[in-house]
Design a protein around this motif. Structure first.
Motif, PDB file in Angstrom:
ATOM      1  N   THR A  19       0.912  -1.149   0.075  1.00 51.64           N
ATOM      2  CA  THR A  19       0.076  -0.093  -0.027  1.00 51.64           C
ATOM      3  C   THR A  19       0.857   1.348   0.181  1.00 51.64           C
ATOM      4  OG1 THR A  19      -1.951  -1.134   1.152  1.00 51.64           O
ATOM      5  CG2 THR A  19      -1.721   1.409   1.160  1.00 51.64           C
TER       6      THR A  19
ATOM      7  N   PHE B 207       3.213   1.498  -3.524  1.00 50.04           N
ATOM      8  CA  PHE B 207       2.017   1.288  -4.680  1.00 50.04           C
ATOM      9  C   PHE B 207       1.225   2.484  -4.731  1.00 50.04           C
ATOM     10  CE2 PHE B 207       3.771  -3.032  -5.580  1.00 50.04           C
ATOM     11  CZ  PHE B 207       4.181  -2.940  -6.840  1.00 50.04           C
ATOM     12  N   ASP B 208       0.445   2.517  -3.612  1.00 52.91           N
ATOM     13  CA  ASP B 208      -0.789   3.510  -3.643  1.00 52.91           C
ATOM     14  C   ASP B 208      -0.375   4.593  -2.873  1.00 52.91           C
ATOM     15  OD1 ASP B 208      -2.394   1.427  -4.624  1.00 52.91           O
ATOM     16  OD2 ASP B 208      -2.542   0.364  -2.768  1.00 52.91           O
TER      17      ASP B 208
ATOM     18  N   ASP C 208       3.063   5.832  -5.150  1.00 52.86           N
ATOM     19  CA  ASP C 208       3.018   5.404  -6.487  1.00 52.86           C
ATOM     20  C   ASP C 208       4.252   4.749  -7.266  1.00 52.86           C
ATOM     21  OD1 ASP C 208       1.753   5.568  -8.762  1.00 52.86           O
ATOM     22  OD2 ASP C 208       2.619   7.248  -9.482  1.00 52.86           O
TER      23      ASP C 208
ATOM     24  N   THR D 268      -0.338   8.768 -12.480  1.00 53.54           N
ATOM     25  CA  THR D 268      -0.561  10.107 -11.890  1.00 53.54           C
ATOM     26  C   THR D 268       0.068  11.227 -13.071  1.00 53.54           C
ATOM     27  OG1 THR D 268       1.636  10.105 -10.763  1.00 53.54           O
ATOM     28  CG2 THR D 268      -0.280   9.322  -9.518  1.00 53.54           C
TER      29      THR D 268
ATOM     30  N   ARG E  46      -5.100   0.440 -12.033  1.00 55.91           N
ATOM     31  CA  ARG E  46      -5.676   0.426 -10.476  1.00 55.91           C
ATOM     32  C   ARG E  46      -7.102  -0.241 -10.527  1.00 55.91           C
ATOM     33  NH1 ARG E  46      -2.386   5.241 -10.500  1.00 55.91           N
ATOM     34  NH2 ARG E  46      -1.028   4.925  -8.941  1.00 55.91           N
TER      35      ARG E  46
ATOM     36  N   ASN F  79      -9.100   1.778  -6.150  1.00 58.09           N
ATOM     37  CA  ASN F  79      -7.944   2.787  -5.711  1.00 58.09           C
ATOM     38  C   ASN F  79      -6.989   1.860  -5.257  1.00 58.09           C
ATOM     39  OD1 ASN F  79      -9.607   4.945  -6.132  1.00 58.09           O
ATOM     40  ND2 ASN F  79     -10.673   4.548  -4.375  1.00 58.09           N
ATOM     41  N   LYS F  80      -6.742   0.792  -5.563  1.00 53.87           N
ATOM     42  CA  LYS F  80      -5.257  -0.093  -5.421  1.00 53.87           C
ATOM     43  C   LYS F  80      -4.515  -0.486  -6.585  1.00 53.87           C
ATOM     44  CE  LYS F  80      -5.691  -0.679  -0.757  1.00 53.87           C
ATOM     45  NZ  LYS F  80      -4.735  -0.279   0.275  1.00 53.87           N
ATOM     46  N   THR F  81      -3.166  -0.190  -6.595  1.00 57.23           N
ATOM     47  CA  THR F  81      -2.612  -0.395  -7.729  1.00 57.23           C
ATOM     48  C   THR F  81      -2.637  -2.425  -8.356  1.00 57.23           C
ATOM     49  OG1 THR F  81      -0.744   1.171  -7.407  1.00 57.23           O
ATOM     50  CG2 THR F  81      -0.338  -0.659  -8.941  1.00 57.23           C
ATOM     51  N   GLU F  82      -3.172  -2.594  -9.429  1.00 55.47           N
ATOM     52  CA  GLU F  82      -3.273  -4.028  -9.577  1.00 55.47           C
ATOM     53  C   GLU F  82      -2.207  -4.507 -10.569  1.00 55.47           C
ATOM     54  OE1 GLU F  82      -7.186  -6.762 -11.128  1.00 55.47           O
ATOM     55  OE2 GLU F  82      -6.942  -4.558 -11.811  1.00 55.47           O
TER      56      GLU F  82
END
Length: 273
Positions: A64, A67-68, A71, A225, A247, A250-253
């Motif tokens: 988290t 990645f989130d 970034d 972004t 994503r 809201n989570k990077t996949e």
């Protein structure tokens, strides 16, 4: 099948298989036997506990953060994964014996900057490391938020840790570092190759990946972004690596990265990192 492994974007894949798909064409299906994120988290927790500090960081928390929240960039230099190797950095260094490996004390940092800063205070002037004031202040603000503090409260807390560090002489030796063995033999010429991890194929499916790769090559960068898009534009002009982030909730996949000089493209699930 390549028995010697493949190194791409500073990531080692122990096995690769050639595949042909009607949409994707010829590509390499690459496998990972272990996650370096799990290794880094386990190592950081172990080092913290060894000197009596908390080592409670979980892999999902680090993903988290990595990645989130940041970034998958070093917040101080804007160097991006996977083009650059990013380390698990501690805002309050472990050898200050003040704060351990936990959610509020870690952030991704470019490994060369991490090595040059060693156990320095992140509140000091970092311009000697070519860190802008804007990036510096953003990191402090984010760390404060991760600790549920205001920026002023976090600066006071950090200064208190630093003052204790100055007053005490900590005798532990924290020179050991986790290093990945990269002295491998690579028989595969990776120029002009598409590489996809098996986890991406299994969890996302060929159809979704095909559409995402097509958009990536059309300079449509997914849910990247504004900063990522700007860095991609610069790379398209001057060379380097372009990256698309995708994503879900809201989570990077997963992400797609292309080395424009070697024309190597890697599609990788976050759980493979």
């Amino acid at each position: 099948m390549n028995q010697n492994g493949i190194l791409a974007f500073s990531i080692y894949f122990p096995k690769a298989e050639r595949q042909i798909d009607i949409n994707l064409g010829d590509y390499l299906l690459v496998h990972k036997t272990r996650s370096h994120m799990i290794c880094r988290v386990n190592y950081a927790n172990k080092q913290a506990r060894k000197i009596g500090l908390s080592g409670t960081l979980r892999t999902n928390e680090w993903r988290t953060i990595f990645f989130d929240i940041f970034d998958s960039m070093c917040p101080l230099t804007n160097n991006r994964f996977p083009e650059h190797v990013l380390s698990l950095g501690h805002a309050v260094p472990l050898n200050w014996a003040q704060k351990g490996s936990n959610y509020g004390n870690v952030f991704p940092i470019w490994n060369k900057l991490n090595e040059s800063m060693k156990d320095s205070s992140i509140l000091r002037d970092l311009s000697i490391h070519d860190v802008t004031r804007e990036n510096h202040n953003k990191l402090i603000t984010t760390l404060a938020s991760n600790n549920n503090l205001t920026e002023e409260q976090y600066r006071e807390f950090y200064t208190a840790c630093y003052n204790v560090r100055k007053q005490q002489r900590f005798l532990g030796n924290m020179k050991g570092k986790y290093k990945t063995d990269r002295n491998k033999r690579f028989s595969e010429n990776l120029n002009d190759k598409l590489m996809i991890t098996k986890r991406c194929i299994d969890q996302l499916g060929i159809s979704k990946l095909h559409d995402s790769i097509k958009n990536h090559f059309s300079h449509k960068w997914g849910q990247s972004t504004e900063l990522d898009i700007a860095l991609n534009s610069n790379a398209l002009k001057n060379g380097g690596v372009v990256r698309s982030i995708f994503r879900s909730n809201n989570k990077t996949e997963f992400f797609i990265a292309t080395d424009l000089e070697r024309k190597v493209t890697l599609v990788m699930h976050v759980a493979d990192v």
